[in-house]
Design a protein around this motif. Structure first.
Motif, PDB file in Angstrom:
ATOM      1  N   GLY A   1       8.762   4.166   9.292  1.00  0.00           N
ATOM      2  CA  GLY A   1       8.647   4.289  10.769  1.00  0.00           C
ATOM      3  C   GLY A   1       7.906   3.448  10.861  1.00  0.00           C
ATOM      4  N   ALA A   2       6.891   2.869  10.475  1.00  0.00           N
ATOM      5  CA  ALA A   2       5.999   2.043  10.268  1.00  0.00           C
ATOM      6  C   ALA A   2       7.220   0.803  10.836  1.00  0.00           C
ATOM      7  CB  ALA A   2       4.653   1.824   9.584  1.00  0.00           C
TER       8      ALA A   2
ATOM      9  N   VAL B   1       1.666  15.130 -13.168  1.00  0.00           N
ATOM     10  CA  VAL B   1       1.140  15.823 -13.924  1.00  0.00           C
ATOM     11  C   VAL B   1       1.306  17.419 -14.327  1.00  0.00           C
ATOM     12  CG1 VAL B   1      -1.413  16.501 -13.103  1.00  0.00           C
ATOM     13  CG2 VAL B   1      -0.606  14.616 -13.403  1.00  0.00           C
ATOM     14  N   GLY B   2       2.532  17.965 -13.200  1.00  0.00           N
ATOM     15  CA  GLY B   2       2.575  18.991 -12.945  1.00  0.00           C
ATOM     16  C   GLY B   2       2.139  20.716 -12.928  1.00  0.00           C
ATOM     17  N   ILE B   3       0.697  20.306 -12.432  1.00  0.00           N
ATOM     18  CA  ILE B   3       0.108  21.319 -11.668  1.00  0.00           C
ATOM     19  C   ILE B   3       0.107  21.460 -10.195  1.00  0.00           C
ATOM     20  CG2 ILE B   3      -1.448  20.876 -13.443  1.00  0.00           C
ATOM     21  CD1 ILE B   3      -3.840  19.414 -11.545  1.00  0.00           C
ATOM     22  N   PHE B   4       0.688  20.672  -9.657  1.00  0.00           N
ATOM     23  CA  PHE B   4       0.818  20.650  -7.875  1.00  0.00           C
ATOM     24  C   PHE B   4       2.659  21.286  -7.734  1.00  0.00           C
ATOM     25  CE2 PHE B   4      -2.234  17.440  -8.643  1.00  0.00           C
ATOM     26  CZ  PHE B   4      -3.160  18.173  -7.873  1.00  0.00           C
ATOM     27  N   ASP B   5       2.656  22.398  -6.673  1.00  0.00           N
ATOM     28  CA  ASP B   5       4.207  22.424  -6.504  1.00  0.00           C
ATOM     29  C   ASP B   5       5.251  21.686  -5.671  1.00  0.00           C
ATOM     30  OD1 ASP B   5       6.012  24.112  -5.142  1.00  0.00           O
ATOM     31  OD2 ASP B   5       4.619  24.411  -3.522  1.00  0.00           O
ATOM     32  N   PRO B   6       5.741  21.716  -6.771  1.00  0.00           N
ATOM     33  CA  PRO B   6       6.975  20.088  -6.528  1.00  0.00           C
ATOM     34  C   PRO B   6       7.148  20.403  -5.103  1.00  0.00           C
ATOM     35  CG  PRO B   6       7.548  21.235  -9.399  1.00  0.00           C
ATOM     36  CD  PRO B   6       6.332  22.487  -8.260  1.00  0.00           C
ATOM     37  N   LEU B   7       8.336  21.385  -4.880  1.00  0.00           N
ATOM     38  CA  LEU B   7       8.522  21.158  -3.319  1.00  0.00           C
ATOM     39  C   LEU B   7       6.882  20.138  -2.337  1.00  0.00           C
ATOM     40  CD1 LEU B   7      10.229  24.371  -3.779  1.00  0.00           C
ATOM     41  CD2 LEU B   7      11.312  22.149  -3.489  1.00  0.00           C
ATOM     42  N   MET B   8       6.088  20.839  -2.718  1.00  0.00           N
ATOM     43  CA  MET B   8       5.232  19.394  -1.730  1.00  0.00           C
ATOM     44  C   MET B   8       4.901  18.310  -2.482  1.00  0.00           C
ATOM     45  SD  MET B   8       2.506  20.283   0.949  1.00  0.00           S
ATOM     46  CE  MET B   8       2.964  22.139   1.396  1.00  0.00           C
ATOM     47  N   MET B   9       4.878  18.656  -2.848  1.00  0.00           N
ATOM     48  CA  MET B   9       4.563  16.910  -3.680  1.00  0.00           C
ATOM     49  C   MET B   9       6.348  16.067  -3.276  1.00  0.00           C
ATOM     50  SD  MET B   9       1.811  16.865  -5.320  1.00  0.00           S
ATOM     51  CE  MET B   9       2.085  15.057  -5.624  1.00  0.00           C
ATOM     52  N   GLN B  10       7.106  17.144  -3.032  1.00  0.00           N
ATOM     53  CA  GLN B  10       8.348  16.079  -2.770  1.00  0.00           C
ATOM     54  C   GLN B  10       8.548  15.948  -1.319  1.00  0.00           C
ATOM     55  OE1 GLN B  10      11.468  18.180  -4.280  1.00  0.00           O
ATOM     56  NE2 GLN B  10      11.345  18.052  -6.161  1.00  0.00           N
ATOM     57  N   SER B  11       7.784  17.186   0.213  1.00  0.00           N
ATOM     58  CA  SER B  11       7.958  16.450   1.451  1.00  0.00           C
ATOM     59  C   SER B  11       6.646  16.275   1.710  1.00  0.00           C
ATOM     60  CB  SER B  11       7.163  18.502   1.405  1.00  0.00           C
ATOM     61  OG  SER B  11       7.007  18.478   2.821  1.00  0.00           O
ATOM     62  N   LEU B  12       5.568  15.911   0.900  1.00  0.00           N
ATOM     63  CA  LEU B  12       4.381  14.538   0.886  1.00  0.00           C
ATOM     64  C   LEU B  12       5.393  13.784   1.114  1.00  0.00           C
ATOM     65  CD1 LEU B  12       1.945  16.530  -0.392  1.00  0.00           C
ATOM     66  CD2 LEU B  12       1.864  16.533   1.614  1.00  0.00           C
ATOM     67  N   ASN B  13       5.618  13.299  -0.443  1.00  0.00           N
ATOM     68  CA  ASN B  13       6.267  11.665  -0.464  1.00  0.00           C
ATOM     69  C   ASN B  13       6.888  11.928   0.146  1.00  0.00           C
ATOM     70  OD1 ASN B  13       6.570   9.837  -1.615  1.00  0.00           O
ATOM     71  ND2 ASN B  13       7.794  10.817  -3.767  1.00  0.00           N
TER      72      ASN B  13
ATOM     73  N   GLN C   1       7.105  13.084   4.056  1.00  0.00           N
ATOM     74  CA  GLN C   1       6.627  12.189   4.807  1.00  0.00           C
ATOM     75  C   GLN C   1       6.633  11.172   5.340  1.00  0.00           C
ATOM     76  OE1 GLN C   1       3.536  15.249   5.936  1.00  0.00           O
ATOM     77  NE2 GLN C   1       5.014  16.927   5.182  1.00  0.00           N
ATOM     78  N   SER C   2       5.283  10.916   3.877  1.00  0.00           N
ATOM     79  CA  SER C   2       5.169   8.730   3.418  1.00  0.00           C
ATOM     80  C   SER C   2       5.945   8.055   3.206  1.00  0.00           C
ATOM     81  CB  SER C   2       4.473   8.764   2.113  1.00  0.00           C
ATOM     82  OG  SER C   2       4.938   8.921   1.094  1.00  0.00           O
ATOM     83  N   GLU C   3       7.217   8.424   2.577  1.00  0.00           N
ATOM     84  CA  GLU C   3       8.507   7.037   3.711  1.00  0.00           C
ATOM     85  C   GLU C   3       8.854   7.731   5.010  1.00  0.00           C
ATOM     86  OE1 GLU C   3       9.997   5.481   1.629  1.00  0.00           O
ATOM     87  OE2 GLU C   3       8.202   5.589   0.217  1.00  0.00           O
ATOM     88  N   GLN C   4       8.730   8.272   5.556  1.00  0.00           N
ATOM     89  CA  GLN C   4       9.092   7.830   6.350  1.00  0.00           C
ATOM     90  C   GLN C   4       7.916   7.789   7.219  1.00  0.00           C
ATOM     91  OE1 GLN C   4       8.904  12.190   8.598  1.00  0.00           O
ATOM     92  NE2 GLN C   4       9.922  11.644  10.453  1.00  0.00           N
TER      93      GLN C   4
ATOM     94  N   SER D   1       0.805  -1.400   0.457  1.00  0.00           N
ATOM     95  CA  SER D   1      -0.044  -0.018   0.253  1.00  0.00           C
ATOM     96  C   SER D   1       1.036   1.137  -0.121  1.00  0.00           C
ATOM     97  CB  SER D   1      -1.167  -0.035   1.214  1.00  0.00           C
ATOM     98  OG  SER D   1      -1.729  -1.479   0.972  1.00  0.00           O
ATOM     99  N   PHE D   2       1.536   0.830   0.444  1.00  0.00           N
ATOM    100  CA  PHE D   2       2.796   2.374   0.698  1.00  0.00           C
ATOM    101  C   PHE D   2       3.367   2.491  -0.351  1.00  0.00           C
ATOM    102  CE2 PHE D   2       2.667   2.144   5.637  1.00  0.00           C
ATOM    103  CZ  PHE D   2       3.230   3.467   6.213  1.00  0.00           C
ATOM    104  N   ALA D   3       4.150   2.151  -1.333  1.00  0.00           N
ATOM    105  CA  ALA D   3       4.478   1.679  -2.859  1.00  0.00           C
ATOM    106  C   ALA D   3       3.168   1.783  -3.527  1.00  0.00           C
ATOM    107  CB  ALA D   3       4.877   0.321  -3.249  1.00  0.00           C
ATOM    108  N   ARG D   4       2.619   2.002  -3.270  1.00  0.00           N
ATOM    109  CA  ARG D   4       0.874   2.343  -4.512  1.00  0.00           C
ATOM    110  C   ARG D   4       1.125   4.049  -4.303  1.00  0.00           C
ATOM    111  NH1 ARG D   4      -1.471  -2.243  -3.309  1.00  0.00           N
ATOM    112  NH2 ARG D   4      -2.901  -1.466  -1.422  1.00  0.00           N
ATOM    113  N   VAL D   5       1.197   4.354  -2.709  1.00  0.00           N
ATOM    114  CA  VAL D   5       0.888   6.040  -2.488  1.00  0.00           C
ATOM    115  C   VAL D   5       2.224   6.592  -2.825  1.00  0.00           C
ATOM    116  CG1 VAL D   5       1.524   7.101  -0.536  1.00  0.00           C
ATOM    117  CG2 VAL D   5      -0.222   5.671  -0.085  1.00  0.00           C
ATOM    118  N   HIS D   6       3.877   6.038  -3.223  1.00  0.00           N
ATOM    119  CA  HIS D   6       4.732   5.617  -3.615  1.00  0.00           C
ATOM    120  C   HIS D   6       4.543   6.442  -4.929  1.00  0.00           C
ATOM    121  CE1 HIS D   6       8.899   7.945  -3.946  1.00  0.00           C
ATOM    122  NE2 HIS D   6       8.860   6.870  -4.907  1.00  0.00           N
TER     123      HIS D   6
END
Length: 85
Positions: free
Chosen positions: A59-60, A38-50, A52-55, A24-29
């Motif tokens: 941790g899990a 897609v290019g419509i989202f802020d790249p820095l925010m997308m990297q930050s969210l990615n 966070q999901s990897e963290q 499931s984490f791999a699907r999220v990634h």
């Protein structure tokens, strides 16, 4: 504290659930990367969210697999003892 008696939940089932969690984490990634492409989202925010999901994934795994390691070590010790007669 959770009951860590391995007889309360079959270990193969627990390992299967951990595998499914990681899938499931791999699907999220993959989906986060697709959204970034897609290019419509802020790249820095997308990297930050990615990150966070990897963290969260790391941790899990650290905590859940650590608990399973303790159970496996306990079982290894228990099964290495001669049976009580």
């Amino acid at each position: 504290m959770a009951d860590t008696d391995s007889s309360s939940a079959p270990k193969p089932h627990v390992y299967d659930l951990l595998n499914r969690l990681n899938a499931s984490f791999a699907r999220v990634h993959r989906n986060m990367e697709a959204l970034e492409q897609v290019g419509i989202f802020d790249p820095l925010m997308m990297q930050s969210l990615n990150r966070q999901s990897e963290q969260l994934r790391a941790g899990a795994n650290y905590h859940l697999l650590g608990a399973m390691r303790r159970i496996e070590e306990r079982d290894r010790e228990r099964f290495s003892q001669p049976p009580n007669e």
